[in-house]
Each structure stands twice: as structure tokens, then as C-alpha cells.
Motif scaffolding. Structure first.
Motif, short mmCIF file in Angstrom:
data_model
loop_
_atom_site.label_atom_id
_atom_site.label_comp_id
_atom_site.label_asym_id
_atom_site.label_seq_id
_atom_site.Cartn_x
_atom_site.Cartn_y
_atom_site.Cartn_z
N TRP A 36 -9.99 -1.25 -4.34
CA TRP A 36 -9.49 -1.65 -5.65
C TRP A 36 -8.56 -0.58 -6.22
O TRP A 36 -7.57 -0.90 -6.87
CB TRP A 36 -10.65 -1.92 -6.63
CG TRP A 36 -11.46 -0.69 -6.97
CD1 TRP A 36 -12.59 -0.26 -6.36
CD2 TRP A 36 -11.16 0.28 -7.99
NE1 TRP A 36 -13.03 0.93 -6.93
CE2 TRP A 36 -12.16 1.27 -7.94
CE3 TRP A 36 -10.15 0.41 -8.93
CZ2 TRP A 36 -12.19 2.37 -8.79
CZ3 TRP A 36 -10.17 1.51 -9.79
CH2 TRP A 36 -11.19 2.47 -9.71
N ALA A 37 -8.87 0.68 -5.92
CA ALA A 37 -8.03 1.79 -6.41
C ALA A 37 -6.68 1.78 -5.70
O ALA A 37 -5.64 2.02 -6.32
CB ALA A 37 -8.74 3.12 -6.22
N MET A 81 -9.29 6.58 -4.18
CA MET A 81 -8.66 6.17 -2.93
C MET A 81 -9.15 7.03 -1.77
O MET A 81 -9.36 6.53 -0.67
CB MET A 81 -7.13 6.23 -3.05
CG MET A 81 -6.57 5.18 -3.97
SD MET A 81 -4.78 5.16 -4.02
CE MET A 81 -4.41 6.68 -4.84
N GLN A 82 -9.32 8.33 -2.02
CA GLN A 82 -9.80 9.22 -0.97
C GLN A 82 -11.21 8.86 -0.51
O GLN A 82 -11.59 9.13 0.62
CB GLN A 82 -9.75 10.68 -1.45
CG GLN A 82 -8.33 11.20 -1.56
CD GLN A 82 -8.25 12.56 -2.24
OE1 GLN A 82 -9.23 13.05 -2.81
NE2 GLN A 82 -7.08 13.16 -2.20
N SER A 120 -1.97 6.26 -12.33
CA SER A 120 -1.80 6.11 -10.89
C SER A 120 -2.34 7.34 -10.16
O SER A 120 -3.06 7.22 -9.17
CB SER A 120 -0.33 5.89 -10.56
OG SER A 120 -0.16 5.72 -9.19
N ALA A 121 -2.00 8.52 -10.65
CA ALA A 121 -2.47 9.76 -10.03
C ALA A 121 -3.99 9.91 -10.18
O ALA A 121 -4.66 10.41 -9.28
CB ALA A 121 -1.76 10.96 -10.65
N ASN A 127 2.47 1.68 -9.25
CA ASN A 127 3.65 2.41 -8.80
C ASN A 127 4.87 1.51 -8.63
O ASN A 127 5.99 1.95 -8.88
CB ASN A 127 3.34 3.19 -7.53
CG ASN A 127 2.52 4.42 -7.84
OD1 ASN A 127 2.44 4.86 -8.98
ND2 ASN A 127 1.88 4.96 -6.83
N PHE A 128 4.68 0.26 -8.22
CA PHE A 128 5.84 -0.62 -8.13
C PHE A 128 6.30 -1.05 -9.53
O PHE A 128 7.50 -1.23 -9.76
CB PHE A 128 5.58 -1.80 -7.19
CG PHE A 128 5.87 -1.42 -5.77
CD1 PHE A 128 7.18 -1.33 -5.31
CD2 PHE A 128 4.84 -1.10 -4.90
CE1 PHE A 128 7.46 -0.94 -4.01
CE2 PHE A 128 5.12 -0.71 -3.60
CZ PHE A 128 6.42 -0.63 -3.15
#
Length: 156
Positions: free
Chosen positions: A122-123, A116-117, A109-110, A131-132
């Protein structure tokens, strides 16, 4: 040189992992809240978006996520170390295996952060799903961990 721990230290060291993990579970819920606020900010328009940006949810989510990553990995290793020191072995079962899975999930996840940045949707979707899943496993781990703590207290 004798590295044997005193019985008192061995006994009380068993409670550091569960206390730490319960704190991390609560922090995880807060991180989920911040993540949902980041998503809300991203989807907002106009004046509402300006208000949400002031909350700096993205920065706070990233910081809390970094803390969670560090302490979850350290807590997982610490829990296994204390179990091994006190028992001379690890108890391979659902609690240990799910904990190792959680450690893997938070690392993946990290690792999605740079994507994401750069705006990769998709990320983001993968990050949210991981995370969920992590939060669900973490809740289950807290319950099974309390069963282990009860066994420790019963055998004392």
C-alpha cells in the motif's frame, strides 16, 4: 545596521529559484525513471533480475529522492523568501498554492520509505501515485513559473 539588499542583488536573486526548480524538475524525471527500474527489478525473474540488481536502482532512487526532498523544500522556502524580500508580500495564487502542495506531497512521499522498506505494498502504490502527481504539478509549476519570470523581465 542596514540589512537592505542592493537593487542588483534583489533583481538577480529572483532567478535563483526558477533555475533551481528547473534543475529539480529534470532530476525528478530521472528519479521517476529510477523508481520504474526499481519496480521492474522487483517484478523480474531469474537472469533478468540478476542483471537489474546490478544497476542498484533502489539505492540510487533513494539517494536522488533524498536530494530532491531537501532541495525542493529549500527551494520552495527560498522562492517565498525572495518574493517577500523583493515585494514586501507573497502573491497568493495558483503558483504559490501548488508549490506548497508539492512540498507537502514530497514530504508525505518520503515519509512512506520506512513502510516500503518493510514490504508494505500500500505504501509503494501510494508513493508512486503521490510522485506522479508531484511530477505533473511540477511540470505545470515550471510553465507558470516561466510566466512569472517573463513578468519580472518585462518590468525590469
Amino acid at each position: 545596521m542596514n540589512l537592505e539588499l542592493s537593487p542588483s542583488v534583489k533583481y538577480w536573486s529572483q532567478f535563483f529559484h526558477p533555475i533551481m526548480m528547473w534543475a529539480l524538475l529534470l532530476i525528478s524525471v530521472y528519479a521517476a525513471y529510477l523508481g520504474l527500474q526499481v519496480q521492474r527489478t522487483r517484478n523480474a525473474q531469474g537472469e533478468q533480475k540478476k542483471e537489474l540488481i546490478k544497476g542498484r536502482y533502489n539505492v540510487r532512487h533513494y539517494q536522488i529522492g533524498s536530494i530532491l526532498l531537501a532541495f525542493m523544500v529549500a527551494g520552495s522556502i527560498g522562492g517565498m523568501a525572495v518574493t517577500y524580500i523583493n515585494n514586501g508580500k507573497l502573491f497568493v495564487g495558483p503558483h504559490l498554492l501548488a508549490g506548497l502542495g508539492m512540498t507537502t506531497i514530497i514530504a508525505f512521499s518520503a515519509a512512506l520509505s520506512p513502510y516500503m522498506q518493510k514490504g508494505a505494498n500500500w505504501a509503494r502504490v501510494t508513493h508512486i501515485l503521490l510522485n506522479f502527481t508531484l511530477l505533473g504539478l511540477f511540470t505545470w509549476q515550471a510553465i507558470t513559473g516561466m510566466q512569472i519570470v517573463q513578468k519580472i523581465l518585462t518590468n525590469a
